[in-house]
Design a protein around this motif. Structure first.
Motif, PDB file in Angstrom:
ATOM      1  N   HIS A 107       0.817  -1.218   0.000  1.00  0.00           N
ATOM      2  CA  HIS A 107       0.000   0.000   0.000  1.00  0.00           C
ATOM      3  C   HIS A 107       0.850   1.267   0.000  1.00  0.00           C
ATOM      4  CE1 HIS A 107      -3.438  -2.572   0.740  1.00  0.00           C
ATOM      5  NE2 HIS A 107      -2.812  -3.113   1.768  1.00  0.00           N
TER       6      HIS A 107
ATOM      7  N   TYR B  83      -4.474   2.387   6.226  1.00  0.00           N
ATOM      8  CA  TYR B  83      -4.246   3.068   7.510  1.00  0.00           C
ATOM      9  C   TYR B  83      -5.371   2.742   8.478  1.00  0.00           C
ATOM     10  CZ  TYR B  83      -3.676   6.811  10.931  1.00  0.00           C
ATOM     11  OH  TYR B  83      -3.523   7.511  12.105  1.00  0.00           O
ATOM     12  N   VAL B  84      -6.588   2.774   7.973  1.00  0.00           N
ATOM     13  CA  VAL B  84      -7.749   2.463   8.813  1.00  0.00           C
ATOM     14  C   VAL B  84      -7.667   1.026   9.316  1.00  0.00           C
ATOM     15  CG1 VAL B  84     -10.270   2.293   8.864  1.00  0.00           C
ATOM     16  CG2 VAL B  84      -9.164   4.150   7.585  1.00  0.00           C
ATOM     17  N   GLU B  85      -7.187   0.122   8.451  1.00  0.00           N
ATOM     18  CA  GLU B  85      -7.109  -1.288   8.815  1.00  0.00           C
ATOM     19  C   GLU B  85      -5.847  -1.637   9.603  1.00  0.00           C
ATOM     20  OE1 GLU B  85      -7.476  -3.320   5.124  1.00  0.00           O
ATOM     21  OE2 GLU B  85      -9.627  -2.895   4.914  1.00  0.00           O
TER      22      GLU B  85
ATOM     23  N   LYS C 107      -6.225   8.823   4.985  1.00  0.00           N
ATOM     24  CA  LYS C 107      -7.443   8.485   4.260  1.00  0.00           C
ATOM     25  C   LYS C 107      -7.357   7.107   3.597  1.00  0.00           C
ATOM     26  CE  LYS C 107      -9.291  12.508   5.115  1.00  0.00           C
ATOM     27  NZ  LYS C 107     -10.392  12.630   6.093  1.00  0.00           N
ATOM     28  N   LEU C 108      -6.168   6.497   3.637  1.00  0.00           N
ATOM     29  CA  LEU C 108      -6.006   5.184   3.022  1.00  0.00           C
ATOM     30  C   LEU C 108      -6.748   4.119   3.833  1.00  0.00           C
ATOM     31  CD1 LEU C 108      -2.191   5.192   2.131  1.00  0.00           C
ATOM     32  CD2 LEU C 108      -4.107   5.442   0.551  1.00  0.00           C
ATOM     33  N   GLN C 109      -7.334   3.171   3.124  1.00  0.00           N
ATOM     34  CA  GLN C 109      -7.992   2.057   3.798  1.00  0.00           C
ATOM     35  C   GLN C 109      -6.986   1.246   4.606  1.00  0.00           C
ATOM     36  OE1 GLN C 109     -11.208   1.656   3.880  1.00  0.00           O
ATOM     37  NE2 GLN C 109     -11.169  -0.212   5.117  1.00  0.00           N
TER      38      GLN C 109
END
Length: 620
Positions: A308, A332-334, A328-330
């Motif tokens: 990523h 990062y959220v995960e 805002k990256l998925q």
């Protein structure tokens, strides 16, 4: 007798009539005189009003021009000044300035609008120009648009008319080279036409607004060109500085990388930057600029980036890649470890990475970071790509220069060894010492041994740079174990290269010589090259490093060359010794013949000399 006057002789009725006529004439004269005075007063008042209006218009024009000259890039102030003067001088109640970008019309300035009308208009704009608005008609036709009775116009938007309580409206287009760029609109609450002079005055204001817009456009273009020129000059200066560092640091890449990163970070508005070099399937940070300490520590060593990350994306595509906001990256959220650690330790939000390519092959990546979420512009991507090209040039120059230096070192070392061989005929010890010293130095090793091999026996015949304790131990081992480097050379007659001796099987099985090498000699990486004479093993050169760092192919080739020279030196010494022995024998034979010829009948003397010569030549 006295004569009676004519007047007295006239009848009374006639006198009265004449008197009335005189009164009428006098009254008529008085009326005519009064009418003439009234007309003069009206003309005077009209002239005064026209003069006052002309002065007001001139004052308004001067004010607008003053605002235009003072507000070089502030069109909002210009528009507000123009529409306020237009409404006042044209006896209107409210007004607005519209701009047209070629597709959409928008309202950029209001004057004296009721809140209800402003709310309605803001909900309608921006929008394409249409005839249901006076501004739209003026922009579509490029001509003055006037509506005397707005409620009576079937095309006009009724809700705007009601909200503004308008009766009549006047719109004048703003033109540039004949093309509409907007419109000035004024309205009245009353129904009726605007005076011609008001129409002309509004045209003047529209021209002034057009001039202000054009001036701003030209000034913006000039400023942009100036900024571009300044930016170009700054880039050229940075490029020049980097090239200067490259030329002043031949073969030394660290200052070059630092200069590239420092200029890239500054010119691209970044916070810090990294320059990675490719190592196998991973990347090693060869240089960092202004990186937070915790982040720099975490990024040490060979890295395997996350799929990523922009680093991984560039490695796959060989194209620039950026992320405007890491949070805002998925990933990062995960909770992707690479992405999360990048944000938490580096404190950055935006990242840009560009490839370093040499003949289409990826050799490295430059990455710069911002600590705010803001995408990098195309110009900044181009600039960083240019810096990546400079880094590749520096790497290639350093490679070529190092190759030249290595070649020169090898040639010099070979020449020096040959000089030692030629100056020490028949003496192998100075030759072996010279070879070992050169091999250890050029190959960046710590120490080295020269071995001679005979049957199953190995003997250390030369030592350079080794610790005395370890050297003494190695010299006492005549038959090393099967896992040692020399034993492996004896079996294969091939080069043996061990990247980490402490991880080898010989160390794991506790071979005494291997254990001593690691624990006493501090050996980690070693290389052994066989000395072969017509495929017969006669010895080996072994050099050692005290860190895990494999030798390069060029280092191996150099030691191979020294091994060949050592074989030649050994063979030359053998031949020279044989020649010396042969010469001694020939000299002894000549001496005997000389005695025989001199002592023809003295057999006792001949036998004495012959016996003496044999004692000097033959081994006892």
């Amino acid at each position: 007798m006295r004569r009676r006057s004519r007047a007295s002789s006239e009848p009374t009725k006639v006198r009265r009539r004449k008197a009335q006529m005189r009164k009428r004439r006098d009254a008529s004269k008085s009326v005519r005189h009064h009418s003439s005075g009234t007309a003069s007063e009206t003309e005077l008042a009209q002239s005064i009003r026209e003069r006052d209006e002309a002065q007001q218009q001139q004052a308004a024009t001067a004010e607008v021009l003053k605002v235009i000259s003072r507000s070089t890039f502030d069109l909002q102030t210009v528009f507000k000044t123009i529409i306020a003067n237009a409404v006042r001088l044209c006896h209107a109640h409210m007004g607005a300035v519209h701009l047209f970008d070629g597709k959409l019309v928008d309202i950029v300035a209001f004057h004296n609008f009721p809140p209800e009308a402003v709310k309605v208009l803001q909900s309608m704009y921006p929008r394409p120009p249409q005839p249901d608005q006076a501004s739209g008609r003026a922009i579509l036709t490029g001509k003055v648009a006037e509506i005397e009775d707005m409620l009576g116009d079937p095309q006009y938007t009724r809700k705007v008319t009601v909200a503004g309580q308008w009766g009549s409206i006047l719109a004048v287009p703003m033109l540039r080279d004949g093309a509409p760029i907007g419109a000035i609109v004024i309205t009245r609450n009353e129904v009726g036409r605007f005076a011609d002079r008001h129409v002309e005055l509004l045209k003047t204001f529209a021209d002034q607004a057009g001039i202000a817009i054009e001036n701003t456009r030209l000034l913006n273009e000039l400023r942009q060109r100036t900024d571009d020129l300044s930016e170009s000059l700054e880039r050229q200066t940075a490029t020049s500085k980097v090239l200067e560092v490259i030329s002043s640091s031949p073969g030394d890449l660290k200052p070059v990388f630092e200069a590239i990163l420092a200029n890239a970070v500054r010119l691209c508005g970044a916070k810090f930057g990294n320059l990675y070099l490719r190592e196998g399937d991973g990347f090693r940070a060869a240089a960092m600029h202004n990186a937070p300490p915790a982040y720099a520590e975490q990024r040490a060593g060979v890295l395997q980036p996350s799929p990523h990350s922009t680093l991984w994306q560039v490695a796959q595509s060989k194209q620039p890649a950026q992320t405007a906001d890491m949070t805002k990256l998925q990933a990062y959220v995960e909770g992707d470890p690479w992405i999360v650690s990048t944000v938490s330790l580096g404190g950055h939000r935006s990242v840009l990475s560009v490839p370093m390519l040499h003949e289409g092959e990826l050799i490295g990546i430059i990455t710069i970071f911002r600590q705010e979420a803001a995408a990098f512009a195309n110009k900044q991507i181009e600039l960083l790509t240019n810096f990546a090209r400079q880094a590749v040039i520096a790497i290639e120059n350093a490679r070529l220069l190092n190759e030249l230096r290595e070649s020169l070192q090898q040639q010099t070392a070979t020449s020096e060894v040959l000089s030692v061989i030629s100056s020490s005929p028949g003496e192998l010890e100075p030759v072996f010492q010279a070879m070992l010293a050169k091999a250890v130095r050029i190959c960046e090793a710590k120490f080295g041994f020269m071995y001679r091999h005979d049957s199953d026996t190995w003997e250390v015949t030369a030592v350079h740079g080794a610790a005395p304790v370890y050297a003494k131990y190695a010299q006492g081992v005549k038959q090393p174990g099967p896992k040692t480097v020399v034993a492996r050379i004896a079996r294969t007659k091939q080069i043996v290269h061990i990247a980490d001796l402490a991880a080898s099987q010989g160390y794991a099985e506790r071979d005494p010589l291997v254990v001593k090498a690691v624990e006493v000699g501090g050996v980690r990486t070693l290389m052994g090259v066989p000395m072969l004479k017509e495929d017969e093993l006669i010895g080996a050169i072994v050099i050692y490093r005290q860190e895990v760092r494999p030798f390069t192919e060029k280092h191996i080739a150099l030691v191979e060359n020294f091994a060949a020279q050592a074989v030649i030196a050994i063979e030359n010494t053998r031949l020279l010794n044989e020649l010396r022995e042969s010469l001694q024998q020939q000299t002894a034979t000549a001496d005997v013949l000389k005695v025989i010829s001199r002592s023809t009948f003295d057999l006792k003397s001949v036998l004495h000399d012959l016996t003496a010569d044999q004692r000097g030549v033959l081994p006892r």
